[in-house]
Design an enzyme around this catalytic site. Structure first.
Site, short mmCIF file in Angstrom:
data_model
loop_
_atom_site.label_atom_id
_atom_site.label_comp_id
_atom_site.label_asym_id
_atom_site.label_seq_id
_atom_site.Cartn_x
_atom_site.Cartn_y
_atom_site.Cartn_z
N HIS A 13 0.87 -1.19 0.00
CA HIS A 13 0.00 0.00 0.00
C HIS A 13 0.90 1.23 0.00
O HIS A 13 1.51 1.55 1.00
CB HIS A 13 -0.89 -0.01 1.25
CG HIS A 13 -1.83 1.16 1.35
ND1 HIS A 13 -3.16 1.03 1.70
CD2 HIS A 13 -1.64 2.49 1.18
CE1 HIS A 13 -3.73 2.21 1.74
NE2 HIS A 13 -2.83 3.14 1.43
N HIS A 15 1.51 5.43 -1.70
CA HIS A 15 1.10 6.59 -2.50
C HIS A 15 2.33 7.15 -3.19
O HIS A 15 3.25 7.62 -2.53
CB HIS A 15 0.46 7.66 -1.61
CG HIS A 15 -0.76 7.15 -0.90
ND1 HIS A 15 -2.02 7.26 -1.44
CD2 HIS A 15 -0.90 6.47 0.27
CE1 HIS A 15 -2.89 6.68 -0.61
NE2 HIS A 15 -2.24 6.20 0.43
N ARG A 17 1.87 9.44 -5.80
CA ARG A 17 1.50 10.74 -6.36
C ARG A 17 1.84 10.81 -7.85
O ARG A 17 1.87 9.80 -8.52
CB ARG A 17 2.17 11.91 -5.60
CG ARG A 17 2.11 11.82 -4.07
CD ARG A 17 0.72 11.76 -3.52
NE ARG A 17 0.69 11.93 -2.07
CZ ARG A 17 -0.28 11.49 -1.29
NH1 ARG A 17 -1.31 10.85 -1.79
NH2 ARG A 17 -0.23 11.69 0.01
N LYS A 95 -9.59 -0.25 -5.21
CA LYS A 95 -9.50 0.37 -3.88
C LYS A 95 -10.74 1.21 -3.61
O LYS A 95 -11.03 2.15 -4.34
CB LYS A 95 -8.25 1.25 -3.82
CG LYS A 95 -8.12 2.10 -2.55
CD LYS A 95 -7.78 1.29 -1.32
CE LYS A 95 -7.81 2.11 -0.06
NZ LYS A 95 -6.68 3.00 0.12
N HIS A 134 -10.48 1.33 2.44
CA HIS A 134 -10.13 2.27 3.50
C HIS A 134 -11.31 2.25 4.47
O HIS A 134 -12.35 2.85 4.19
CB HIS A 134 -9.90 3.68 2.94
CG HIS A 134 -9.48 4.67 3.99
ND1 HIS A 134 -8.27 5.32 3.95
CD2 HIS A 134 -10.08 5.08 5.13
CE1 HIS A 134 -8.16 6.10 5.02
NE2 HIS A 134 -9.25 5.99 5.75
N HIS A 168 -4.46 -0.65 6.00
CA HIS A 168 -3.85 0.07 7.14
C HIS A 168 -4.68 0.01 8.42
O HIS A 168 -5.15 1.01 8.92
CB HIS A 168 -3.54 1.53 6.77
CG HIS A 168 -4.61 2.27 6.01
ND1 HIS A 168 -5.91 2.32 6.43
CD2 HIS A 168 -4.56 2.98 4.86
CE1 HIS A 168 -6.61 3.02 5.56
NE2 HIS A 168 -5.80 3.43 4.60
N ASP A 240 1.66 2.52 3.51
CA ASP A 240 0.80 3.72 3.37
C ASP A 240 1.67 4.97 3.39
O ASP A 240 1.24 6.03 3.84
CB ASP A 240 -0.26 3.77 4.48
CG ASP A 240 -1.34 4.81 4.20
OD1 ASP A 240 -1.49 5.20 3.02
OD2 ASP A 240 -2.01 5.24 5.15
#
Ligand code: NCD
Ligand code: ZN
Length: 337
Positions: A13, A15, A17, A95, A134, A168, A240
């Site tokens: 998991h 990010h 960007r 997701k 999430h 998470h 995360d």
């Protein structure tokens, strides 16, 4: 000097960007991990085949020659089977974000209801596409994950063949749910194995430790640590790691997300070592994920040495500047160059 060699570590998991932030952070993960699951909460979110494919190309360009597999995800919306079939080979999972619950999730799902989402979830079952979630309500911040448990239960019950990953997780409640449903799994971040709300807001406020879901109580952290260090087969590492520019973290109105990509493996080795659990580290950072997702990422060996590493105060390029967890602190282990 002690050394430890890790086989094919994965971050399930992350990010990355886009644009200059992508160029800054993706190589840091690609250097130490063999693959990672790339979150789709860009602006606008990744909701089409074209968006998945072109984002993957930008990631591969950003990491250059490094052997690294970006496992792409699609931002959950109500999709039909035909569409999911067309994108299946380009993604690892879909997701789901409740609308507005975290960074760039405004176009998420406003009511997570098995009837409402049936067409999409049935198609995902048929095509064998896992659902990452999430899991937070918009209730009181410390109770958001706990309040979401009935949603996980109804999804797990109504779609028993759907692989559901609670992303998470931060609570004892989520850990306890894992063993109740065969089709429920979880990812756990680095920070939630280590910190509690005390570290975020118990003294001077620490914006770089502020993330969603927020770190919880000691008993929650201990429950997470227990399943991680025992190599529980239903949990896997997902950092995360969520970079935000320094000025958006050190601000009135701090963005949520902890940037851990460049320190994750070093800290995990130390944590498992201190808990006499190094033997279970490979379950947590690779083997469990291989089985849960049925993936076969490129083989990669990463060696760490018990040699001090001073974490940079920030990582930057011409336009971006991000502060990592443990900035300016000294870690016990480093990556062998
Ligand atoms: C993530 C982000 O910044 O994209 N933030 C966070 O606090 N974890 C989004 C998310 O995973 O919730
Ligand atoms: Zn995230």
């Amino acid at each position: 000097m002690r050394k430890i060699t890790l086989q094919t570590p994965l971050d399930m998991h992350i990010h990355f960007r886009d644009n200059e932030m992508l160029n800054l952070v993706a190589p840091l993960t690609a250097k130490t991990f063999s693959g990672a699951v790339i979150m789709p909460n860009l602006v606008p979110p990744v909701t089409t085949k074209e968006a998945v494919v072109s984002y993957k190309q930008r990631i591969l360009k950003a990491i250059g020659d490094e052997k690294f597999e970006p496992f792409m995800t699609l931002f959950f919306q109500k999709y039909n089977k035909e569409f999911l079939e067309s994108v299946k080979d380009d993604i690892l999972a879909v997701k789901l974000y409740p609308a507005g619950i975290t960074t760039n999730s405004e176009s998420g799902v406003s009511s997570i209801d098995s009837v409402e989402l049936k067409e999409t979830l049935d198609a995902m079952v048929e095509l064998n596409i896992p659902l990452c979630v999430h899991g937070e309500t918009n209730g009181f911040v410390m109770d958001r994950e706990k309040e979401f448990m009935p949603v996980y239960e109804s999804l797990a019950r109504d779609f028993p063949k759907l692989t559901i990953i609670m992303e998470h997780i931060t609570t004892k409640d989520a850990v306890e749910l894992l063993d109740k449903y065969d089709n429920l799994y979880a990812s756990i971040t680095l920070q939630h194995l280590i910190i509690t709300l005390d570290d975020v807001a118990g003294g001077m406020l620490k914006p770089h430790l502020f993330c969603k879901p927020i770190a919880k109580r000691y008993e929650d952290r201990d429950a997470l640590l227990k399943v991680a260090i025992e190599g529980h087969p239903k949990v896997m590492f997902g950092s995360d790691s969520a970079p935000h520019p320094k000025h958006k973290k050190e601000a009135c109105g701090c963005a949520a997300g902890v940037f851990t990509a460049p320190i994750a493996l070093q800290v995990l080795v130390d944590l498992f070592d201190k808990n006499n659990a190094l033997d279970n580290l490979s379950a947590f950072i690779s083997e469990n994920a291989f089985k849960i997702y049925d993936i076969n990422p490129p083989k990669k060996e990463i060696t760490l040495v018990e040699k001090e590493f001073t974490v940079p105060s920030s990582y930057s390029n011409e336009t971006e500047n991000v502060v990592p967890m443990y900035s300016d602190e000294v870690l016990a282990w480093s990556i062998q160059e």
